[in-house]
Write an enzyme that holds these catalytic residues in place. Structure first.
Site, PDB file in Angstrom:
ATOM      1  N   SER A   1      -2.809  -4.012  -4.681  1.00 17.78           N
ATOM      2  CA  SER A   1      -2.774  -2.707  -5.355  1.00 17.78           C
ATOM      3  C   SER A   1      -4.121  -2.361  -5.956  1.00 17.78           C
ATOM      4  O   SER A   1      -4.653  -3.116  -6.777  1.00 17.78           O
ATOM      5  CB  SER A   1      -1.776  -2.726  -6.517  1.00 17.78           C
ATOM      6  OG  SER A   1      -0.481  -2.634  -6.051  1.00 17.78           O
TER       7      SER A   1
ATOM      8  N   HIS B   1      -1.771   1.892  -2.054  1.00 13.54           N
ATOM      9  CA  HIS B   1      -1.652   1.072  -0.857  1.00 13.54           C
ATOM     10  C   HIS B   1      -1.800   1.956   0.371  1.00 13.54           C
ATOM     11  O   HIS B   1      -0.848   2.586   0.810  1.00 13.54           O
ATOM     12  CB  HIS B   1      -0.284   0.390  -0.796  1.00 13.54           C
ATOM     13  CG  HIS B   1      -0.142  -0.730  -1.763  1.00 13.54           C
ATOM     14  ND1 HIS B   1      -0.358  -2.031  -1.414  1.00 13.54           N
ATOM     15  CD2 HIS B   1       0.171  -0.740  -3.072  1.00 13.54           C
ATOM     16  CE1 HIS B   1      -0.176  -2.794  -2.467  1.00 13.54           C
ATOM     17  NE2 HIS B   1       0.151  -2.036  -3.497  1.00 13.54           N
TER      18      HIS B   1
ATOM     19  N   HIS C   1       6.055  -4.517   0.453  1.00 10.92           N
ATOM     20  CA  HIS C   1       6.654  -5.263  -0.660  1.00 10.92           C
ATOM     21  C   HIS C   1       8.168  -5.332  -0.493  1.00 10.92           C
ATOM     22  O   HIS C   1       8.791  -4.381  -0.014  1.00 10.92           O
ATOM     23  CB  HIS C   1       6.357  -4.574  -1.991  1.00 10.92           C
ATOM     24  CG  HIS C   1       4.899  -4.444  -2.297  1.00 10.92           C
ATOM     25  ND1 HIS C   1       4.153  -3.370  -1.886  1.00 10.92           N
ATOM     26  CD2 HIS C   1       4.061  -5.266  -2.979  1.00 10.92           C
ATOM     27  CE1 HIS C   1       2.902  -3.536  -2.304  1.00 10.92           C
ATOM     28  NE2 HIS C   1       2.821  -4.669  -2.960  1.00 10.92           N
TER      29      HIS C   1
ATOM     30  N   TYR D   1      10.142  -5.120  -2.941  1.00 11.51           N
ATOM     31  CA  TYR D   1      10.748  -4.139  -3.863  1.00 11.51           C
ATOM     32  C   TYR D   1      10.846  -2.740  -3.267  1.00 11.51           C
ATOM     33  O   TYR D   1      11.585  -1.899  -3.768  1.00 11.51           O
ATOM     34  CB  TYR D   1      10.015  -4.103  -5.221  1.00 11.51           C
ATOM     35  CG  TYR D   1       8.580  -3.617  -5.175  1.00 11.51           C
ATOM     36  CD1 TYR D   1       8.264  -2.289  -4.924  1.00 11.51           C
ATOM     37  CD2 TYR D   1       7.529  -4.499  -5.409  1.00 11.51           C
ATOM     38  CE1 TYR D   1       6.948  -1.854  -4.890  1.00 11.51           C
ATOM     39  CE2 TYR D   1       6.214  -4.082  -5.384  1.00 11.51           C
ATOM     40  CZ  TYR D   1       5.937  -2.759  -5.121  1.00 11.51           C
ATOM     41  OH  TYR D   1       4.638  -2.329  -5.073  1.00 11.51           O
ATOM     42  N   GLU D   2      10.110  -2.488  -2.176  1.00 13.44           N
ATOM     43  CA  GLU D   2      10.254  -1.193  -1.492  1.00 13.44           C
ATOM     44  C   GLU D   2      11.534  -1.155  -0.661  1.00 13.44           C
ATOM     45  O   GLU D   2      11.861  -0.122  -0.082  1.00 13.44           O
ATOM     46  CB  GLU D   2       9.060  -0.951  -0.557  1.00 13.44           C
ATOM     47  CG  GLU D   2       7.740  -0.779  -1.269  1.00 13.44           C
ATOM     48  CD  GLU D   2       6.583  -0.715  -0.262  1.00 13.44           C
ATOM     49  OE1 GLU D   2       6.335   0.384   0.265  1.00 13.44           O
ATOM     50  OE2 GLU D   2       5.961  -1.758  -0.002  1.00 13.44           O
TER      51      GLU D   2
ATOM     52  N   ALA E   1      -2.769  -7.431  -7.825  1.00  9.28           N
ATOM     53  CA  ALA E   1      -2.860  -7.082  -9.243  1.00  9.28           C
ATOM     54  C   ALA E   1      -1.757  -7.864  -9.943  1.00  9.28           C
ATOM     55  O   ALA E   1      -0.659  -8.006  -9.405  1.00  9.28           O
ATOM     56  CB  ALA E   1      -2.655  -5.589  -9.418  1.00  9.28           C
TER      57      ALA E   1
ATOM     58  N   MET F   1       4.344  -9.104  -7.999  1.00  9.49           N
ATOM     59  CA  MET F   1       5.494  -8.804  -7.134  1.00  9.49           C
ATOM     60  C   MET F   1       5.135  -8.908  -5.657  1.00  9.49           C
ATOM     61  O   MET F   1       5.711  -8.196  -4.825  1.00  9.49           O
ATOM     62  CB  MET F   1       6.006  -7.389  -7.438  1.00  9.49           C
ATOM     63  CG  MET F   1       6.292  -7.107  -8.892  1.00  9.49           C
ATOM     64  SD  MET F   1       6.647  -5.356  -9.153  1.00  9.49           S
ATOM     65  CE  MET F   1       6.593  -5.275 -10.958  1.00  9.49           C
ATOM     66  N   SER F   2       4.180  -9.758  -5.319  1.00 14.95           N
ATOM     67  CA  SER F   2       3.736  -9.797  -3.918  1.00 14.95           C
ATOM     68  C   SER F   2       3.183 -11.165  -3.554  1.00 14.95           C
ATOM     69  O   SER F   2       3.408 -12.142  -4.265  1.00 14.95           O
ATOM     70  CB  SER F   2       2.656  -8.728  -3.705  1.00 14.95           C
ATOM     71  OG  SER F   2       1.469  -9.088  -4.376  1.00 14.95           O
TER      72      SER F   2
ATOM     73  N   ASN G   1      -3.394  -6.334 -16.735  1.00 15.17           N
ATOM     74  CA  ASN G   1      -2.782  -6.033 -18.030  1.00 15.17           C
ATOM     75  C   ASN G   1      -2.292  -7.329 -18.652  1.00 15.17           C
ATOM     76  O   ASN G   1      -2.090  -8.319 -17.962  1.00 15.17           O
ATOM     77  CB  ASN G   1      -1.582  -5.077 -17.826  1.00 15.17           C
ATOM     78  CG  ASN G   1      -0.566  -5.644 -16.837  1.00 15.17           C
ATOM     79  OD1 ASN G   1      -0.749  -5.549 -15.617  1.00 15.17           O
ATOM     80  ND2 ASN G   1       0.475  -6.261 -17.357  1.00 15.17           N
TER      81      ASN G   1
ATOM     82  N   HIS H   1       2.104   1.566 -13.894  1.00 16.83           N
ATOM     83  CA  HIS H   1       1.348   1.405 -12.646  1.00 16.83           C
ATOM     84  C   HIS H   1       0.001   2.118 -12.768  1.00 16.83           C
ATOM     85  O   HIS H   1      -1.007   1.644 -12.228  1.00 16.83           O
ATOM     86  CB  HIS H   1       2.161   1.955 -11.472  1.00 16.83           C
ATOM     87  CG  HIS H   1       1.565   1.641 -10.129  1.00 16.83           C
ATOM     88  ND1 HIS H   1       1.308   0.360  -9.698  1.00 16.83           N
ATOM     89  CD2 HIS H   1       1.167   2.447  -9.110  1.00 16.83           C
ATOM     90  CE1 HIS H   1       0.778   0.386  -8.484  1.00 16.83           C
ATOM     91  NE2 HIS H   1       0.682   1.637  -8.106  1.00 16.83           N
TER      92      HIS H   1
END
Ligand code: HPA
Length: 273
Positions: free
Chosen positions: A31, A62, A84, A86-87, A114, A211-212, A235, A247
């Site tokens: 990301s 992306h 991902h 989550y998509e 990230a 998440m990846s 962060n 995001h």
């Protein structure tokens, strides 16, 4: 051949024809880190949507394309944008670019992402070599019938290559960049974690959370590829500061770090070739 193996073969055939031969090093960009693709010279760009079997990728930040060419005078293929879980993508789709890269001759894979900083010494903007990971996604692309060329029970005792990590450290030193190292925990997402979840991850030994990445690394290791990875700490993880997570803030930090990240990866590629 299984349906998936056929899909990989068809996609790889198309990509190989476009890039004109095999390339041994690939870089998967996380990301907000896709800007490195614009640094590739003599670039051949292949949008994912043009590759058979590749669905459109939907996350802002992306772009979703392979870019083949030279970086620091070395031949590379960059995957700017990834799929991902989550998509709603299947593990097969998430692993597809990695399997296609392998079928295009790639044997060294650099992954990036990230991530939120859990380790209390970590500050937004820091770069972290991924020393090891925790797969907390409850999924892995390795389940299912055994695939030709993939180990059934891949050894994960050294998922990230020690020599490549040394090259990353040297590249950072040479580029005048600070770099840390730590354990990356991968969660399914897409919600950011709760403070209680971050305290749990801290107890489990995680230094960063995202998440990846882990699905790609699992497949790469099963295929016998050498892997190295860097997290851009965008962060402080949930509950460790008063700032709510977004995001937009993640992309703000990656934009700030992009130039350093690009220098690091370019110096890294030059060292390993
Ligand atoms: N948590 C999970 N994924 C992330 C974060 C985070 O804090 N920051 C960037 N990706």
């Amino acid at each position: 051949m299984s349906a998936n193996a056929e899909m990989v073969a068809r996609a790889a055939e198309m990509v190989r024809a476009k890039i004109g031969g095999e390339i041994s090093t690939a870089l998967i960009l996380g990301s907000g880190l896709g800007g490195l693709a614009d640094r590739v010279e003599d670039a051949v760009s292949i949008p994912y949507r043009a590759i058979p079997g590749f669905p459109p990728s939907s996350v802002p930040g992306h772009a979703g394309r392979f870019v083949a060419g030279t970086l620091g005078a070395r031949r590379v293929i960059v995957a700017a944008g990834r799929y991902h879980l989550y998509e709603g993508h299947s593990t097969e789709t998430v692993a597809l670019p990695t399997r296609v890269l392998h079928a295009c001759g790639v044997r060294t894979l650099f992954v990036s992402n990230a991530a939120g900083g859990i380790n209390r010494t970590m500050r937004p903007g820091e770069l972290m070599i991924i020393e090891d990971h925790l797969n907390l996604m409850s999924r892995t692309p390795l389940v299912g019938p055994e695939r030709a060329g993939e180990m059934r029970f891949p050894d994960m005792s050294a998922p990230y290559d020690a020599a490549l990590n040394r090259a990353l450290r040297e590249a950072a030193l040479e580029s005048g960049l600070a770099i840390t190292s730590g354990v990356y925990a991968a969660l399914l997402g897409p919600a950011y974690e709760t403070p209680a979840e971050i305290r749990m991850l801290e107890k489990l030994g995680a230094d960063a959370v995202g998440m990846s990445t882990v699905p790609e690394v699992l497949v790469a290791r099963a295929l016998g590829m050498r892997v190295a990875g860097v997290s851009c700490i965008t962060n402080v993880a949930a509950g460790l500061s008063n700032t709510p997570l977004s995001h937009a803030a993640v992309l703000e930090t990656t934009a700030r770090v992009a130039a350093s990240f690009e220098r690091l990866v370019t110096a890294f590629v030059q060292r390993i070739a």
